[in-house]
Structure formats: C-alpha cells, structure tokens
Design a protein around this motif. Structure first.
Motif, PDB file in Angstrom:
ATOM      1  N   ARG A  61      26.730  32.639  35.814  1.00  0.00           N
ATOM      2  CA  ARG A  61      25.989  31.790  36.743  1.00  0.00           C
ATOM      3  C   ARG A  61      26.641  30.421  36.958  1.00  0.00           C
ATOM      4  NH1 ARG A  61      22.771  31.647  31.912  1.00  0.00           N
ATOM      5  NH2 ARG A  61      22.675  29.518  31.049  1.00  0.00           N
ATOM      6  N   ALA A  62      27.740  30.137  36.278  1.00  0.00           N
ATOM      7  CA  ALA A  62      28.327  28.798  36.321  1.00  0.00           C
ATOM      8  C   ALA A  62      29.214  28.559  37.530  1.00  0.00           C
ATOM      9  CB  ALA A  62      29.111  28.527  35.040  1.00  0.00           C
ATOM     10  N   GLY A  63      29.570  29.614  38.252  1.00  0.00           N
ATOM     11  CA  GLY A  63      30.331  29.433  39.485  1.00  0.00           C
ATOM     12  C   GLY A  63      31.831  29.329  39.326  1.00  0.00           C
ATOM     13  N   TYR A  64      32.353  29.669  38.142  1.00  0.00           N
ATOM     14  CA  TYR A  64      33.803  29.710  37.960  1.00  0.00           C
ATOM     15  C   TYR A  64      34.298  31.100  38.370  1.00  0.00           C
ATOM     16  CZ  TYR A  64      33.486  25.385  35.288  1.00  0.00           C
ATOM     17  OH  TYR A  64      33.265  24.084  34.902  1.00  0.00           O
ATOM     18  N   PRO A  65      35.303  31.211  39.242  1.00  0.00           N
ATOM     19  CA  PRO A  65      35.814  32.528  39.616  1.00  0.00           C
ATOM     20  C   PRO A  65      36.433  33.216  38.400  1.00  0.00           C
ATOM     21  CG  PRO A  65      36.587  30.830  41.148  1.00  0.00           C
ATOM     22  CD  PRO A  65      35.976  30.118  39.973  1.00  0.00           C
ATOM     23  N   LEU A  66      35.913  34.365  38.010  1.00  0.00           N
ATOM     24  CA  LEU A  66      36.420  35.112  36.860  1.00  0.00           C
ATOM     25  C   LEU A  66      37.414  36.150  37.352  1.00  0.00           C
ATOM     26  CD1 LEU A  66      35.422  34.620  33.887  1.00  0.00           C
ATOM     27  CD2 LEU A  66      33.872  33.726  35.626  1.00  0.00           C
ATOM     28  N   LEU A  67      38.683  35.988  36.967  1.00  0.00           N
ATOM     29  CA  LEU A  67      39.753  36.854  37.433  1.00  0.00           C
ATOM     30  C   LEU A  67      40.292  37.714  36.301  1.00  0.00           C
ATOM     31  CD1 LEU A  67      41.910  34.307  39.510  1.00  0.00           C
ATOM     32  CD2 LEU A  67      40.007  35.724  40.311  1.00  0.00           C
ATOM     33  N   PRO A  68      40.759  38.941  36.602  1.00  0.00           N
ATOM     34  CA  PRO A  68      41.517  39.702  35.604  1.00  0.00           C
ATOM     35  C   PRO A  68      42.766  38.909  35.220  1.00  0.00           C
ATOM     36  CG  PRO A  68      40.900  41.089  37.466  1.00  0.00           C
ATOM     37  CD  PRO A  68      40.600  39.670  37.870  1.00  0.00           C
ATOM     38  N   LEU A  69      43.186  39.032  33.973  1.00  0.00           N
ATOM     39  CA  LEU A  69      44.302  38.227  33.482  1.00  0.00           C
ATOM     40  C   LEU A  69      45.557  38.401  34.327  1.00  0.00           C
ATOM     41  CD1 LEU A  69      45.473  36.362  31.238  1.00  0.00           C
ATOM     42  CD2 LEU A  69      46.174  38.451  30.065  1.00  0.00           C
ATOM     43  N   GLY A  70      45.928  39.649  34.628  1.00  0.00           N
ATOM     44  CA  GLY A  70      47.147  39.877  35.395  1.00  0.00           C
ATOM     45  C   GLY A  70      47.119  39.174  36.734  1.00  0.00           C
ATOM     46  N   GLU A  71      46.012  39.261  37.441  1.00  0.00           N
ATOM     47  CA  GLU A  71      45.878  38.577  38.729  1.00  0.00           C
ATOM     48  C   GLU A  71      45.921  37.066  38.539  1.00  0.00           C
ATOM     49  OE1 GLU A  71      42.573  37.818  42.265  1.00  0.00           O
ATOM     50  OE2 GLU A  71      42.316  39.520  40.906  1.00  0.00           O
ATOM     51  N   ALA A  72      45.263  36.582  37.508  1.00  0.00           N
ATOM     52  CA  ALA A  72      45.239  35.139  37.258  1.00  0.00           C
ATOM     53  C   ALA A  72      46.637  34.591  37.012  1.00  0.00           C
ATOM     54  CB  ALA A  72      44.337  34.840  36.062  1.00  0.00           C
ATOM     55  N   VAL A  73      47.438  35.288  36.204  1.00  0.00           N
ATOM     56  CA  VAL A  73      48.804  34.829  35.922  1.00  0.00           C
ATOM     57  C   VAL A  73      49.653  34.880  37.185  1.00  0.00           C
ATOM     58  CG1 VAL A  73      50.920  35.372  34.646  1.00  0.00           C
ATOM     59  CG2 VAL A  73      48.704  35.438  33.473  1.00  0.00           C
ATOM     60  N   GLU A  74      49.517  35.944  37.948  1.00  0.00           N
ATOM     61  CA  GLU A  74      50.281  36.081  39.189  1.00  0.00           C
ATOM     62  C   GLU A  74      49.943  34.959  40.166  1.00  0.00           C
ATOM     63  OE1 GLU A  74      50.567  39.318  42.821  1.00  0.00           O
ATOM     64  OE2 GLU A  74      50.210  40.051  40.784  1.00  0.00           O
TER      65      GLU A  74
END
Length: 353
Positions: A61-74
């Motif tokens: 509920r905090a509004g931070y976009p939660l990304l899979p690690l691989g996508e986040a690093v890319e």
C-alpha cells in the motif's frame, strides 16, 4: 531517541521530501528467514511470520513500484527506473521462507528473488554453524567439555558470557570445516545437543535450521518465486579463482534445472566480496551481485556491488520507512564529507606531531 527523531522528521515532511530527492535510485530490500522456534532468535537473520506479513502489507500500500530483480537491474543500467523502484530479495532459501514468506508475497502479488545456497538444501542437513550458535546460546551458564566432543587442543569451557560462547562456537565451527563432512557435522550437532541437554531430533524435525528442499524450491518456482545464485556451500573463495568458479558452477548445476532457465544474478554469502573478483564474475556471466552494505543504488552504482536495505525483527516500521524513503540515505551522504574531513585532519595532526 532514534525512533522519536524519525517520527519528527516524518511529521515535518522530510520523508516525503527525501522520497522525491532519491526517487531515481533502486531500493533493494534484503530479508533472510522466518523464525520457526519459540520466542525469537536473531535479528537480521530471522523475522517472525507476523512481522514479515505486516511488512509486505505495508509495501503493497506504500506506492513504491515493486519490480522483479532482473528487470530492476536492467532498468537501473538503462536509466529507466520508475520513481521509487524497489526489489525484494531473500537470502539463503530457508524452509521458513517457503512456509511463511512465499504465502505473504503471494497474498499481495509481490515479486521476490531468493538467493539459494544448495549443499544443505540438497542434503537436507540443518545448517551446522547456526545449529552450533543456537545450542551454545541456549546452553548459557553450562559447562561444556570440548575435548570430549573430539576438538583437539580444547578443554572445558563455561558458557557464561557471549564472548565465551562465541569462542567455543568458533572452535567447533572450525572443527566442522576442517575435519567433518555434512554427515559428520550432522552427527556432531546431535552430540553437542546431548552434551547440553537438548533434544536434537526435535530440533531437526521442526526444520528450524533447514533450507528448502529441491521439491519445495520447484514448487516455489511454479508459484512465481525467482531463484538465483548464492554459491553451493555458502562461501566466497576470494583468493582461489578455481574454487569460486566451482562454487558458482555447482550452485548453477542444482538450481538451473529447477528454474528451467539460465541464472545470472548472485548474492555474496555473508556479504564477503572484493572488487578483484568482479572480472571473474563477469566471465561467469554474472549480471548483478548484491552485498549487505546499506544504501540505495543510483545510476553510478556498480552492478556487481549493489547495496541493499536490511530489514529484520528489531527494525521498527518508522525506521524501515526512513530507509525506504531515502531519509537515512541522505543523512549518510551528508555525513560522508564530514567524516573524510575529520579523518584527514586527524591524519594531518598525527603527521605533524
């Protein structure tokens, strides 16, 4: 005092300001396991199921976009992260992770990566070093005859202080590394428990210090868990390139058939690393590696030395918010020039003296 200061900072709008100022950075959260025993044991190593579930509910509920690690690093590399991008990582692959963390993540549809060390997962032995520390801590105040347990050059020790228990633990763990295989460590754990008056079979049956089994890992993958590399025997041989390559190859050989794809992301066991091994990691097709150094990663962050935000049982929600929004990160950055200045002045004074 720290909690009070964070609450004041939040009330003054400094958390919201920090979130805007650090919105371009990647937040990588670091968790370990869930405590399955009575009471609690550990801080950053284990959390209660209830606290982890509450933390995931907060993230949802905090509004931070939660990304899979691989996508986040890319996207960190490409400079295309959404504001406040966050990834969840979990170390080791504990059985408690499977029993409690996975359902909590599923409940909120949150992506997460678990870095899995595979020797004890494959053999299904409890993790020896943790069994030793736990038994010694629970045996506080007792006397233990290390020589009777087969440790050469050791004698009787009183487990009265943390220092005494720590020294006994180091002697036992060194004995395990140098003289015992997995089965031998398992048998030693039973003897140690008996010497201290504990039921080792009951401890083993509850799988408190067990990692996920291969079957549990396969089920976790089917349910959306991203599994990645953490070495086979939970060690980083910094001065032995062949041993390091073997650790990662052995780890891959167990995990990739379960993941059904090539694995490229790595976590340094116990946070142990040196930059000198980065060229070897690149040659081994490692695309990112995480540490246990605290901080947010910006565009200039080395992808083989990514920082994380450690969460644990003793971390209050307001402190977690302070890390996540970037308030603590900004205070770290403000302190660095002062520390360098103080260090330089001190060195100059010593030189002049």
């Amino acid at each position: 005092m720290k909690t009070r200061l964070f609450k004041i900072a939040k009330a003054l709008g400094l958390f919201a300001l920090s979130r805007r100022l650090t919105q371009g950075g990647l937040r990588i959260l670091c968790y370990h396991g869930i405590w399955l025993g009575e009471g609690h044991y550990g801080n950053f190593l284990f959390m209660s199921p209830e606290k982890f579930a509450a933390r995931m509910a907060f993230l949802a509920r905090a509004g931070y976009p939660l990304l899979p690690l691989g996508e986040a690093v890319e996207r960190l590399r490409a400079g295309s992260l959404p504001a406040g991008a966050t990834a969840i990582t979990i170390d080791d692959g504990w059985h408690g992770t499977y029993r409690h963390m996975l359902p909590a993540l599923e409940a909120h549809r949150l992506p997460a990566t678990v870095y899995v060390t595979t020797y004890c997962a494959e053999k299904q032995y409890p993790v020896f070093d943790l069994v030793v520390r736990y038994l010694l801590d629970r045996g506080a105040g007792q006397e233990l005859d290390l020589a009777a347990l087969g440790i050469a050059g050791a004698g009787r020790v009183r487990l009265d202080t943390p220092e005494a228990r720590g020294a006994a633990g180091e002697a036992i763990m060194a004995h395990g590394r140098e003289a015992l295989d997995g089965a031998g460590c398992h048998a030693f754990g039973a003897r140690l428990a008996a010497a201290l008056g504990f039921d080792y079979d009951a401890l083993v049956a509850r799988r408190i210090f067990h990692l996920m089994s291969p079957a549990e890992l396969a089920d976790a993958v089917e349910r959306g868990f991203d599994i990645q590399l953490h070495t086979h025997r939970h060690r980083t041989p910094l001065d032995d390139p062949e041993a390091l390559a073997r650790e990662i190859a052995d780890n891959r050989a167990r995990l990739e058939p379960i993941a059904k794809r090539r694995l490229h992301h790595f976590c340094y066991p116990s946070g142990v690393y040196e930059r000198k091994i980065w060229p070897q990691l690149e040659a081994l097709e490692i695309e990112s590696a995480t540490t246990i150094e605290q901080g947010i990663n910006f565009a200039d962050a080395p992808v083989l030395g990514l920082k994380r935000l450690l969460d644990g049982q003793d971390v209050e929600l307001i402190e977690f918010e302070a890390e996540l929004c970037g308030f603590i990160e900004l205070t770290r950055r403000l302190r660095r020039p002062f520390r360098r200045s103080v260090g330089g002045t001190t060195a100059a004074e010593h030189a002049a003296g």
